[in-house]
Design a protein around this motif. Structure first.
Motif, PDB file in Angstrom:
ATOM      1  N   PRO A 266      43.076  47.697  46.134  1.00 58.57           N
ATOM      2  CA  PRO A 266      43.539  49.076  46.180  1.00 58.57           C
ATOM      3  C   PRO A 266      44.607  48.811  44.995  1.00 58.57           C
ATOM      4  O   PRO A 266      45.329  49.705  45.098  1.00 58.57           O
ATOM      5  CB  PRO A 266      45.019  49.135  47.104  1.00 58.57           C
ATOM      6  N   GLN A 267      44.453  47.237  43.896  1.00 56.99           N
ATOM      7  CA  GLN A 267      45.626  47.569  42.744  1.00 56.99           C
ATOM      8  C   GLN A 267      44.928  47.831  42.091  1.00 56.99           C
ATOM      9  O   GLN A 267      45.203  48.251  40.155  1.00 56.99           O
ATOM     10  CB  GLN A 267      45.468  45.901  42.453  1.00 56.99           C
ATOM     11  N   MET A 268      43.374  48.684  41.910  1.00 58.52           N
ATOM     12  CA  MET A 268      42.428  49.511  40.227  1.00 58.52           C
ATOM     13  C   MET A 268      42.224  49.730  40.525  1.00 58.52           C
ATOM     14  O   MET A 268      41.094  50.892  40.809  1.00 58.52           O
ATOM     15  CB  MET A 268      41.145  48.742  40.726  1.00 58.52           C
ATOM     16  N   LYS A 269      43.148  51.269  40.505  1.00 61.21           N
ATOM     17  CA  LYS A 269      43.409  52.338  40.156  1.00 61.21           C
ATOM     18  C   LYS A 269      42.827  53.070  39.599  1.00 61.21           C
ATOM     19  O   LYS A 269      43.086  52.088  38.486  1.00 61.21           O
ATOM     20  CB  LYS A 269      44.974  52.832  40.622  1.00 61.21           C
ATOM     21  N   GLY A 270      41.913  54.377  39.978  1.00 61.65           N
ATOM     22  CA  GLY A 270      41.079  54.806  39.136  1.00 61.65           C
ATOM     23  C   GLY A 270      39.980  53.995  38.206  1.00 61.65           C
ATOM     24  O   GLY A 270      39.084  54.436  37.414  1.00 61.65           O
ATOM     25  N   ALA A 271      39.492  52.694  39.751  1.00 62.36           N
ATOM     26  CA  ALA A 271      38.057  52.543  39.162  1.00 62.36           C
ATOM     27  C   ALA A 271      37.484  51.816  40.355  1.00 62.36           C
ATOM     28  O   ALA A 271      37.947  51.917  41.554  1.00 62.36           O
ATOM     29  CB  ALA A 271      38.735  51.142  38.611  1.00 62.36           C
ATOM     30  N   GLN A 272      35.827  52.059  39.919  1.00 65.04           N
ATOM     31  CA  GLN A 272      35.017  52.159  40.995  1.00 65.04           C
ATOM     32  C   GLN A 272      34.595  50.117  41.034  1.00 65.04           C
ATOM     33  O   GLN A 272      34.630  49.875  39.687  1.00 65.04           O
ATOM     34  CB  GLN A 272      33.765  53.294  39.814  1.00 65.04           C
ATOM     35  N   TYR A 273      34.781  50.003  42.574  1.00 65.33           N
ATOM     36  CA  TYR A 273      34.474  48.849  42.606  1.00 65.33           C
ATOM     37  C   TYR A 273      32.742  49.182  42.951  1.00 65.33           C
ATOM     38  O   TYR A 273      31.988  49.425  43.573  1.00 65.33           O
ATOM     39  CB  TYR A 273      35.146  48.312  44.207  1.00 65.33           C
ATOM     40  N   ILE A 274      32.102  47.770  42.250  1.00 66.75           N
ATOM     41  CA  ILE A 274      31.134  47.681  42.019  1.00 66.75           C
ATOM     42  C   ILE A 274      30.569  46.602  43.094  1.00 66.75           C
ATOM     43  O   ILE A 274      29.294  46.717  43.650  1.00 66.75           O
ATOM     44  CB  ILE A 274      30.380  47.156  40.743  1.00 66.75           C
ATOM     45  N   GLY A 275      31.251  45.653  43.172  1.00 67.70           N
ATOM     46  CA  GLY A 275      30.089  44.504  43.864  1.00 67.70           C
ATOM     47  C   GLY A 275      31.209  43.228  43.743  1.00 67.70           C
ATOM     48  O   GLY A 275      32.558  43.100  42.911  1.00 67.70           O
ATOM     49  N   PHE A 276      30.865  41.985  43.447  1.00 66.18           N
ATOM     50  CA  PHE A 276      31.129  40.295  43.846  1.00 66.18           C
ATOM     51  C   PHE A 276      30.516  39.609  43.609  1.00 66.18           C
ATOM     52  O   PHE A 276      29.180  39.785  43.926  1.00 66.18           O
ATOM     53  CB  PHE A 276      32.288  40.265  44.735  1.00 66.18           C
ATOM     54  N   ASP A 277      31.395  38.681  42.616  1.00 66.76           N
ATOM     55  CA  ASP A 277      30.090  36.993  42.979  1.00 66.76           C
ATOM     56  C   ASP A 277      31.204  36.080  42.948  1.00 66.76           C
ATOM     57  O   ASP A 277      31.919  36.426  43.146  1.00 66.76           O
ATOM     58  CB  ASP A 277      29.762  37.287  41.052  1.00 66.76           C
ATOM     59  N   LEU A 278      30.560  35.292  43.803  1.00 71.08           N
ATOM     60  CA  LEU A 278      31.245  33.816  44.188  1.00 71.08           C
ATOM     61  C   LEU A 278      30.531  32.660  44.359  1.00 71.08           C
ATOM     62  O   LEU A 278      29.405  32.521  44.176  1.00 71.08           O
ATOM     63  CB  LEU A 278      31.478  34.058  46.087  1.00 71.08           C
ATOM     64  N   GLU A 279      31.401  32.276  43.289  1.00 70.69           N
ATOM     65  CA  GLU A 279      31.288  30.697  42.737  1.00 70.69           C
ATOM     66  C   GLU A 279      31.492  29.670  43.916  1.00 70.69           C
ATOM     67  O   GLU A 279      32.674  29.659  44.141  1.00 70.69           O
ATOM     68  CB  GLU A 279      31.981  30.511  41.323  1.00 70.69           C
ATOM     69  N   MET A 280      30.332  28.918  43.980  1.00 67.94           N
ATOM     70  CA  MET A 280      30.161  27.380  45.284  1.00 67.94           C
ATOM     71  C   MET A 280      30.026  26.480  44.360  1.00 67.94           C
ATOM     72  O   MET A 280      29.432  26.383  43.128  1.00 67.94           O
ATOM     73  CB  MET A 280      29.498  27.955  46.014  1.00 67.94           C
ATOM     74  N   PRO A 281      30.911  25.418  44.186  1.00 71.42           N
ATOM     75  CA  PRO A 281      31.955  25.050  45.026  1.00 71.42           C
ATOM     76  C   PRO A 281      33.211  25.460  44.988  1.00 71.42           C
ATOM     77  O   PRO A 281      34.029  24.938  45.493  1.00 71.42           O
ATOM     78  CB  PRO A 281      31.976  23.649  45.497  1.00 71.42           C
TER      79      PRO A 281
END
Length: 103
Positions: free
Chosen positions: A56-71
Motif C-alpha cells: 500500500p505504500q507503493m502508490k502508482g507502482a505495480q507489485y512484481i514479486g519478492f525474494d527472501l534471503e536466508m538466513p
C-alpha cells in the motif's frame, strides 16, 4: 566438467551443463525450507504480512514479486513504476523497510 545432458537440436548437438542447474535447484529448495521453518517458528513474518505492510505504500507502482534471503530473513520486494524497477528491502523479523532503490 561434465556437459550433460546433450540435446539434439536440428542438425547439430547442443551441450548444456547439468551440474550448475541441479545445484541451483537444491540450493533454492534448501532456502525455501529454511524460510518455511523460520516463518513457522515465528522468527520472520510471513510474506502476506510483509506485503500487507509494504504494497500500500507503493502508490502508482505495480507489485512484481519478492525474494527472501536466508538466513538473514531480508525480503526484497520488486515493483515497477513508469518503466523503472524499484527494490524495497524489508527486515523479515520486524516488517520495517530497511532499504530502497529507485524512486
Amino acid at each position: 566438467m561434465s556437459l550433460l545432458p546433450i540435446v539434439l537440436a536440428g542438425a547439430g548437438a547442443v551441450a548444456a551443463p547439468a551440474a550448475p542447474v541441479a545445484a541451483a535447484g537444491v540450493e533454492q529448495e534448501r532456502d525455501g525450507l529454511a524460510a518455511l521453518q523460520a516463518t513457522r517458528q515465528g522468527r520472520i513474518l510471513p510474506l502476506k504480512e510483509i506485503e500487507r505492510r509494504v504494497v500500500p505504500q507503493m502508490k502508482g507502482a505495480q507489485y512484481i514479486g519478492f525474494d527472501l534471503e536466508m538466513p538473514s530473513g531480508i525480503y526484497t520486494l520488486k515493483f515497477l513504476r513508469e518503466g523503472e524497477v524499484i527494490w524495497v528491502d524489508v527486515d523479515g523479523r520486524s516488517g520495517q523497510v530497511i532499504g530502497r532503490t529507485g524512486r
